[in-house]
Motif scaffolding. Structure first.
Motif, mmCIF file in Angstrom:
data_model
loop_
_atom_site.group_PDB
_atom_site.id
_atom_site.type_symbol
_atom_site.label_atom_id
_atom_site.label_comp_id
_atom_site.label_asym_id
_atom_site.label_seq_id
_atom_site.Cartn_x
_atom_site.Cartn_y
_atom_site.Cartn_z
ATOM 1 N N HIS A 3 -91.153 -4.967 100.298
ATOM 2 C CA HIS A 3 -89.954 -5.757 100.056
ATOM 3 C C HIS A 3 -90.327 -7.003 99.275
ATOM 4 O O HIS A 3 -91.403 -7.563 99.477
ATOM 5 C CB HIS A 3 -89.314 -6.154 101.388
ATOM 6 N N PRO A 4 -89.447 -7.461 98.400
ATOM 7 C CA PRO A 4 -89.741 -8.688 97.665
ATOM 8 C C PRO A 4 -89.780 -9.877 98.622
ATOM 9 O O PRO A 4 -89.154 -9.858 99.678
ATOM 10 C CB PRO A 4 -88.582 -8.812 96.681
ATOM 11 N N ALA A 5 -90.530 -10.879 98.232
ATOM 12 C CA ALA A 5 -90.670 -12.086 99.057
ATOM 13 C C ALA A 5 -90.274 -13.307 98.247
ATOM 14 O O ALA A 5 -90.518 -13.365 97.042
ATOM 15 C CB ALA A 5 -92.098 -12.234 99.538
ATOM 16 N N ILE A 6 -89.701 -14.269 98.924
ATOM 17 C CA ILE A 6 -89.426 -15.567 98.334
ATOM 18 C C ILE A 6 -90.397 -16.542 98.991
ATOM 19 O O ILE A 6 -90.415 -16.670 100.211
ATOM 20 C CB ILE A 6 -87.977 -16.024 98.563
ATOM 21 N N THR A 7 -91.205 -17.192 98.191
ATOM 22 C CA THR A 7 -92.178 -18.154 98.686
ATOM 23 C C THR A 7 -91.691 -19.552 98.353
ATOM 24 O O THR A 7 -91.405 -19.850 97.188
ATOM 25 C CB THR A 7 -93.555 -17.923 98.029
ATOM 26 N N PHE A 8 -91.579 -20.404 99.365
ATOM 27 C CA PHE A 8 -91.192 -21.792 99.140
ATOM 28 C C PHE A 8 -92.443 -22.650 99.163
ATOM 29 O O PHE A 8 -93.219 -22.603 100.117
ATOM 30 C CB PHE A 8 -90.216 -22.279 100.223
ATOM 31 N N ILE A 9 -92.639 -23.413 98.114
ATOM 32 C CA ILE A 9 -93.730 -24.381 98.050
ATOM 33 C C ILE A 9 -93.050 -25.732 98.225
ATOM 34 O O ILE A 9 -92.499 -26.290 97.281
ATOM 35 C CB ILE A 9 -94.498 -24.289 96.720
ATOM 36 N N ALA A 10 -93.031 -26.205 99.464
ATOM 37 C CA ALA A 10 -92.260 -27.402 99.794
ATOM 38 C C ALA A 10 -93.177 -28.551 100.160
ATOM 39 O O ALA A 10 -94.233 -28.363 100.761
ATOM 40 C CB ALA A 10 -91.321 -27.099 100.962
ATOM 41 N N GLY A 14 -95.158 -35.832 94.977
ATOM 42 C CA GLY A 14 -96.560 -36.209 94.846
ATOM 43 C C GLY A 14 -97.500 -35.561 95.837
ATOM 44 O O GLY A 14 -98.674 -35.918 95.913
ATOM 45 N N SER A 15 -97.021 -34.585 96.595
ATOM 46 C CA SER A 15 -97.864 -33.959 97.621
ATOM 47 C C SER A 15 -98.788 -32.870 97.084
ATOM 48 O O SER A 15 -99.668 -32.405 97.795
ATOM 49 C CB SER A 15 -97.001 -33.392 98.751
ATOM 50 N N GLY A 16 -98.590 -32.440 95.837
ATOM 51 C CA GLY A 16 -99.489 -31.462 95.234
ATOM 52 C C GLY A 16 -98.906 -30.070 95.053
ATOM 53 O O GLY A 16 -99.659 -29.113 94.858
ATOM 54 N N LYS A 17 -97.584 -29.936 95.092
ATOM 55 C CA LYS A 17 -96.965 -28.612 94.916
ATOM 56 C C LYS A 17 -97.319 -28.009 93.554
ATOM 57 O O LYS A 17 -97.766 -26.871 93.469
ATOM 58 C CB LYS A 17 -95.442 -28.727 95.065
ATOM 59 N N THR A 18 -97.135 -28.778 92.507
ATOM 60 C CA THR A 18 -97.427 -28.292 91.163
ATOM 61 C C THR A 18 -98.920 -28.088 90.978
ATOM 62 O O THR A 18 -99.348 -27.117 90.344
ATOM 63 C CB THR A 18 -96.865 -29.264 90.110
ATOM 64 N N THR A 19 -99.719 -28.971 91.539
ATOM 65 C CA THR A 19 -101.173 -28.804 91.463
ATOM 66 C C THR A 19 -101.578 -27.487 92.100
ATOM 67 O O THR A 19 -102.407 -26.747 91.558
ATOM 68 C CB THR A 19 -101.883 -29.990 92.156
ATOM 69 N N LEU A 20 -100.997 -27.175 93.238
ATOM 70 C CA LEU A 20 -101.294 -25.916 93.913
ATOM 71 C C LEU A 20 -100.993 -24.723 93.020
ATOM 72 O O LEU A 20 -101.814 -23.817 92.879
ATOM 73 C CB LEU A 20 -100.490 -25.803 95.215
#
Length: 87
Positions: A3-10, A14-20
């Motif tokens: 099944h498809p998954a939706i992953t939330f990077i929350a 400035g906590s590093g979401k984009t860096t991750l």
């Protein structure tokens, strides 16, 4: 059949979401990451106070398209939906 998954990077600003997502491409190579900030940057040519709203609308549109196709995707957000456990 998986099944498809939706992953939330929350996380907070400035906590590093984009860096991750940028510095760990191996983790995200299989799924697109919908990043409102990146979308807003592409909309800068039409700079206005409504830029965040326009970016959010684009994320929702893209999410809808992935859902229709039954595809997994990830969303970067500073908000975490209440019914979903965000880690």
């Amino acid at each position: 059949m998986s099944h498809p998954a939706i992953t939330f990077i929350a996380g907070a600003n400035g906590s590093g979401k984009t860096t991750l997502t940028r510095w760990n491409p191996e983790l995200f190579k299989e799924i697109p990451v919908l990043d409102p900030d990146a979308i807003a940057n592409t909309l800068q040519a039409t700079a206005s106070a409504l830029l965040p709203v326009a970016a959010a609308r684009q994320v929702l549109k893209s999410a809808g398209e992935h859902l229709k196709r039954g595809e997994s995707f990830a969303v970067e957000t500073t908000h975490c939906p209440g019914r979903i456990t965000c880690t």
